[in-house]
Design a protein around this motif. Sequence first.
Motif, mmCIF file in Angstrom:
data_model
loop_
_atom_site.group_PDB
_atom_site.id
_atom_site.type_symbol
_atom_site.label_atom_id
_atom_site.label_comp_id
_atom_site.label_asym_id
_atom_site.label_seq_id
_atom_site.Cartn_x
_atom_site.Cartn_y
_atom_site.Cartn_z
ATOM 1 N N GLY A 1 29.201 51.661 45.659
ATOM 2 C CA GLY A 1 29.161 50.531 46.586
ATOM 3 C C GLY A 1 30.510 50.284 47.227
ATOM 4 O O GLY A 1 30.598 50.027 48.451
ATOM 5 N N LEU A 2 31.577 50.366 46.427
ATOM 6 C CA LEU A 2 32.916 50.150 46.976
ATOM 7 C C LEU A 2 33.283 51.249 47.975
ATOM 8 O O LEU A 2 33.913 50.993 49.014
ATOM 9 N N VAL A 3 32.890 52.495 47.662
ATOM 10 C CA VAL A 3 33.169 53.606 48.572
ATOM 11 C C VAL A 3 32.446 53.399 49.901
ATOM 12 O O VAL A 3 33.007 53.617 50.991
ATOM 13 N N VAL A 4 31.192 52.974 49.818
ATOM 14 C CA VAL A 4 30.423 52.739 51.047
ATOM 15 C C VAL A 4 31.054 51.614 51.864
ATOM 16 O O VAL A 4 31.156 51.697 53.092
ATOM 17 N N ILE A 5 31.503 50.553 51.192
ATOM 18 C CA ILE A 5 32.161 49.453 51.908
ATOM 19 C C ILE A 5 33.442 49.949 52.571
ATOM 20 O O ILE A 5 33.739 49.594 53.728
ATOM 21 N N PHE A 6 34.189 50.784 51.848
ATOM 22 C CA PHE A 6 35.435 51.320 52.412
ATOM 23 C C PHE A 6 35.140 52.175 53.654
ATOM 24 O O PHE A 6 35.809 52.044 54.688
ATOM 25 N N LEU A 7 34.141 53.047 53.537
ATOM 26 C CA LEU A 7 33.784 53.890 54.681
ATOM 27 C C LEU A 7 33.308 53.038 55.866
ATOM 28 O O LEU A 7 33.636 53.315 57.026
ATOM 29 N N GLY A 8 32.571 51.973 55.551
ATOM 30 C CA GLY A 8 32.107 51.077 56.612
ATOM 31 C C GLY A 8 33.263 50.386 57.306
ATOM 32 O O GLY A 8 33.261 50.226 58.537
ATOM 33 N N ALA A 9 34.262 49.974 56.509
ATOM 34 C CA ALA A 9 35.425 49.307 57.098
ATOM 35 C C ALA A 9 36.216 50.258 57.994
ATOM 36 O O ALA A 9 36.679 49.886 59.078
ATOM 37 N N VAL A 10 36.362 51.519 57.518
ATOM 38 C CA VAL A 10 37.120 52.498 58.306
ATOM 39 C C VAL A 10 36.407 52.803 59.616
ATOM 40 O O VAL A 10 37.027 52.818 60.693
ATOM 41 N N THR A 11 35.099 53.070 59.523
ATOM 42 C CA THR A 11 34.361 53.401 60.745
ATOM 43 C C THR A 11 34.284 52.210 61.691
ATOM 44 O O THR A 11 34.239 52.386 62.915
ATOM 45 N N SER A 12 34.271 51.002 61.144
ATOM 46 C CA SER A 12 34.239 49.819 62.009
ATOM 47 C C SER A 12 35.548 49.634 62.753
ATOM 48 O O SER A 12 35.584 48.986 63.810
ATOM 49 N N MET A 13 36.614 50.184 62.228
ATOM 50 C CA MET A 13 37.924 50.072 62.880
ATOM 51 C C MET A 13 38.107 51.099 63.987
ATOM 52 O O MET A 13 39.019 50.972 64.798
ATOM 53 N N LEU A 14 37.245 52.109 64.028
ATOM 54 C CA LEU A 14 37.367 53.163 65.033
ATOM 55 C C LEU A 14 36.298 52.957 66.107
ATOM 56 O O LEU A 14 35.114 52.855 65.818
ATOM 57 N N LYS A 15 36.737 52.886 67.347
ATOM 58 C CA LYS A 15 35.815 52.683 68.459
ATOM 59 C C LYS A 15 36.121 53.699 69.546
ATOM 60 O O LYS A 15 37.249 53.786 70.044
ATOM 61 N N VAL A 16 35.107 54.470 69.943
ATOM 62 C CA VAL A 16 35.254 55.479 70.988
ATOM 63 C C VAL A 16 34.728 54.904 72.305
ATOM 64 O O VAL A 16 33.585 54.447 72.395
ATOM 65 N N ILE A 17 35.596 54.933 73.328
ATOM 66 C CA ILE A 17 35.213 54.483 74.672
ATOM 67 C C ILE A 17 35.038 55.716 75.549
ATOM 68 O O ILE A 17 35.936 56.548 75.652
ATOM 69 N N ASP A 18 33.881 55.841 76.167
ATOM 70 C CA ASP A 18 33.586 57.007 76.999
ATOM 71 C C ASP A 18 34.431 57.010 78.275
ATOM 72 O O ASP A 18 34.914 55.959 78.729
#
Length: 301
Positions: A35-52
């Motif tokens: 659960g902690l790993v999934v939360i960490f991965l979610g936080a990391v991916t939420s911090m990355l945003k790709v603009i086309d």
Amino acid sequence: MFLIILGMLIISVGFFMAKGNSPLARFKGIVRIVGLVVIFLGAVTSMLKVIDAGDVGVKTLYGKVDENVLHSGLNIVNPLVEVTTFDIRTQNYTMSAVHNEGNKDGDDAIRVLSADGLEVVIDLSVLFKVKPTSAPNILGTIGTDYVDKIVRPITRTAIRDNAVSYDAVALYSLKREEFQQKIYQTIAASFAKRGLDLEQLLVRNVTLPPSVKAAIESKINAEQEAQKMTFVLQKEKQEAERKRVEAQGIADYQKILSTGLSDKQLQYEAIKAQKEIALSSNTKIILLGSNKNPVILGGMN
């Protein structure tokens, strides 16, 4: 955000397993770690945003709009912010009377009243784009549906307000370019206040009432007939002048013959004519000499 919520659910399941007497209770530690790993991965991916490419991103946090836009590429942002993208490339909005030709189905042309009280139908295309630095203000004051709220109503209003200064025929022909330039300036100023750039305005078609169109066509036909008649008259005049010059030349030639030729010259011309007749391949009778002593030659080739 989805991964963060999923991780929290997994941790909750781990706590539930810890309270029970299930054989799976011994895996509670592993479940919590997952659960902690999934939360960490979610936080990391939420911090990355790709603009086309061709877009900018506008950040909002709890309803507050950030004035700094995200440009195309990979951006690191607060995982709690929401990012709204805006297209900053050239956009085309067309209003046409032809079905499925414009942005809206059916007849979407602009109907206006001209200065002489006639209804004129105008097809129009608007080429515009969003200013990148104005995207946050557009999101905060207008929203993402700026085409329906700004582009369409401002354009149609400007067309109607300016058309009343022109007669129908002027809009159709003589003043069309002037009318287009005038509405361009009006719309460009209104767009600029709201963060939009007007690139080009195209008056694609101006349709007059059938009665006016028929009158114009009749006038054009009459003018063409008048031009044709002028050409014919000019051609006849030139032909008459040619014939006059030709007649004058013949008269001058005859005058010269009657006053300037001697008997010997006339006799010489007669001999030349007789020689040409004698050499021809047709049947002939030739009289030579004077009236008192003629010589008759006859024959057939």
